[in-house]
Motif scaffolding. Structure first.
Motif, PDB file in Angstrom:
ATOM      1  N   ASP A   1       0.836  -1.207   0.000  1.00 10.23           N
ATOM      2  CA  ASP A   1       0.000   0.000   0.000  1.00 10.23           C
ATOM      3  C   ASP A   1       0.870   1.255   0.000  1.00 10.23           C
ATOM      4  O   ASP A   1       0.620   2.208  -0.751  1.00 10.23           O
ATOM      5  N   VAL A   2       1.892   1.255   0.842  1.00  7.39           N
ATOM      6  CA  VAL A   2       2.788   2.415   0.918  1.00  7.39           C
ATOM      7  C   VAL A   2       3.500   2.625  -0.409  1.00  7.39           C
ATOM      8  O   VAL A   2       3.617   3.757  -0.904  1.00  7.39           O
ATOM      9  N   ALA A   3       3.971   1.528  -1.019  1.00  2.00           N
ATOM     10  CA  ALA A   3       4.696   1.629  -2.289  1.00  2.00           C
ATOM     11  C   ALA A   3       3.816   2.194  -3.395  1.00  2.00           C
ATOM     12  O   ALA A   3       4.300   2.897  -4.282  1.00  2.00           O
ATOM     13  N   ALA A   4       2.494   1.891  -3.336  1.00 10.58           N
ATOM     14  CA  ALA A   4       1.566   2.364  -4.370  1.00 10.58           C
ATOM     15  C   ALA A   4       0.927   3.701  -4.009  1.00 10.58           C
ATOM     16  O   ALA A   4       0.095   4.211  -4.761  1.00 10.58           O
ATOM     17  N   GLY A   5       1.285   4.253  -2.859  1.00  9.79           N
ATOM     18  CA  GLY A   5       0.725   5.533  -2.437  1.00  9.79           C
ATOM     19  C   GLY A   5      -0.677   5.437  -1.879  1.00  9.79           C
ATOM     20  O   GLY A   5      -1.413   6.428  -1.866  1.00  9.79           O
ATOM     21  N   LYS A   6      -1.064   4.260  -1.409  1.00 11.97           N
ATOM     22  CA  LYS A   6      -2.399   4.066  -0.847  1.00 11.97           C
ATOM     23  C   LYS A   6      -2.355   4.305   0.660  1.00 11.97           C
ATOM     24  O   LYS A   6      -1.684   3.590   1.399  1.00 11.97           O
ATOM     25  N   CYS A   7      -3.105   5.306   1.111  1.00 14.23           N
ATOM     26  CA  CYS A   7      -3.125   5.646   2.538  1.00 14.23           C
ATOM     27  C   CYS A   7      -4.318   4.980   3.211  1.00 14.23           C
ATOM     28  O   CYS A   7      -5.280   5.651   3.616  1.00 14.23           O
ATOM     29  N   SER A   8      -4.272   3.666   3.311  1.00 14.12           N
ATOM     30  CA  SER A   8      -5.341   2.946   4.003  1.00 14.12           C
ATOM     31  C   SER A   8      -5.328   3.340   5.475  1.00 14.12           C
ATOM     32  O   SER A   8      -4.351   3.907   5.968  1.00 14.12           O
ATOM     33  N   PRO A   9      -6.414   3.061   6.210  1.00 13.21           N
ATOM     34  CA  PRO A   9      -6.408   3.386   7.643  1.00 13.21           C
ATOM     35  C   PRO A   9      -5.232   2.769   8.390  1.00 13.21           C
ATOM     36  O   PRO A   9      -4.684   3.387   9.306  1.00 13.21           O
ATOM     37  N   ILE A  10      -4.823   1.560   7.992  1.00 16.06           N
ATOM     38  CA  ILE A  10      -3.714   0.899   8.680  1.00 16.06           C
ATOM     39  C   ILE A  10      -2.390   1.566   8.338  1.00 16.06           C
ATOM     40  O   ILE A  10      -1.481   1.628   9.174  1.00 16.06           O
ATOM     41  N   VAL A  11      -2.254   2.085   7.126  1.00 14.05           N
ATOM     42  CA  VAL A  11      -1.060   2.859   6.778  1.00 14.05           C
ATOM     43  C   VAL A  11      -1.001   4.132   7.622  1.00 14.05           C
ATOM     44  O   VAL A  11       0.061   4.540   8.112  1.00 14.05           O
ATOM     45  N   ARG A  12      -2.161   4.760   7.823  1.00 15.05           N
ATOM     46  CA  ARG A  12      -2.217   6.026   8.555  1.00 15.05           C
ATOM     47  C   ARG A  12      -1.938   5.855  10.054  1.00 15.05           C
ATOM     48  O   ARG A  12      -1.219   6.652  10.648  1.00 15.05           O
TER      49      ARG A  12
END
Length: 308
Positions: free
Chosen positions: A205-216
């Motif tokens: 997700d981080v590599a693709a620029g996806k800021c999911s709730p778990i990334v945040r």
């Protein structure tokens, strides 16, 4: 003892990947909202149109199929699924085929709901389902991709809450406090499935620029938040029982609490271990299914008691 050959092992792996790609257990999230809304309407009105229920169930499965297929297509565009071996796009190596199969599912699903509209001469149900489809698209489709901004969970909650309300209206031609309350419970239970699907793919997700709730908030933050999300379902349930909005028989849904506890413990224990937490969404599906089936059984019990 005969050991499997290399070809047998490869064949077994491919079958497992296809099963993971098709996601048979996921379709409970399409069926449960329609059953809950329809059975609540039956309990409150004493009428259940079997033809409309059957059409709605089939349409819901087709619309969820569109959501899953198009999700693989749009994720392939961003590259977020490059390590997802069970992506249908990766398995078939034919993104265009999956795209058009998704569109076919969407068209057939909407056509089914349109037939309900024509039967009843009332466009309310079609309008609600089109809103759900729009929410599903802006969650994943360009140029919106709101799921990449961490907004997938609110969109999922709203969509499945509206799904319960639409199923209720299709039977009763009106709304009730009960349908919105049960809609919120089903919506949250379904949202947990999406929320729990993020824990094992933070790096992708981080590599693709996806800021999911778990990334945040991080995997630990997500694991700590999960009990409150699960608990909100039972808060709504107890509130509905206490105020008389829900039938007393819905207390039966409290029996699903152990599945919620199991989910929370599993995620807390393995939140930072992708290989061990990757099945969290299936544990969440089990809770969603159990919660939904208990709601349906409670509604049937209530309807049966009223007919005595």
């Amino acid at each position: 003892m005969t050991l499997p050959t290399v070809d047998q092992q490869i064949d077994s792996t491919r079958k497992a990947l296809w099963l993971a790609a098709i996601k048979p257990p996921m379709y409970s999230v399409a069926i449960i909202p329609i059953l809950v809304g329809s059975l609540l309407a039956y309990g409150e009105t004493g009428v259940l149109n079997g033809r409309i229920l059957a059409i709605f169930l089939l349409s819901a499965v087709l619309l969820l199929m569109w959501e899953n297929l198009s999700n693989d297509v749009y994720d392939a565009d961003t590259g977020i699924d490059k390590n997802k071996h069970h992506s249908l796009v990766n398995l078939t190596q034919n993104q265009s085929l999956i795209f058009w199969l998704g569109n076919l599912s969407l068209g057939l699903g909407v056509a089914g709901v349109l037939s309900i509209t024509l039967i009843q001469q009332d466009f309310t149900v079609l309008g609600l389902i089109l809103i759900c489809c729009a929410l599903g698209y802006i969650y994943q489709g360009p140029p919106f991709r709101l799921g990449y901004q961490g907004l997938g969970e609110p969109l999922c909650f709203l969509s499945f809450t509206l799904g319960v309300a639409a199923a209720y209206y299709a039977q009763a031609q009106t709304f009730s406090l009960g349908c919105w309350g049960l809609g919120a419970m089903v919506g949250m239970a379904t949202t947990l499935v999406l929320f729990c699907s993020h824990f094992h793919q933070v790096k992708d997700d981080v590599a693709a620029g996806k800021c999911s709730p778990i990334v945040r908030i991080g995997t630990l933050g997500g694991a700590k938040l999960l009990p409150y999300l699960c608990g909100s379902i039972f808060v709504i349930l107890l509130g509905g029982l206490a105020t008389g909005i829900f039938s007393p028989s819905l207390a039966l849904v409290l029996a699903s609490a152990p599945f919620a506890v199991q989910l929370c413990r599993h995620v807390m224990r393995y939140h930072d271990q992708p290989q061990l937490v990757q099945n969290a969404k299936f544990v969440a599906i089990r809770f969603q299914f159990c919660c939904g089936i208990l709601i349906c059984l409670a509604l049937l019990l209530s309807a049966g008691l009223q007919s005595i």
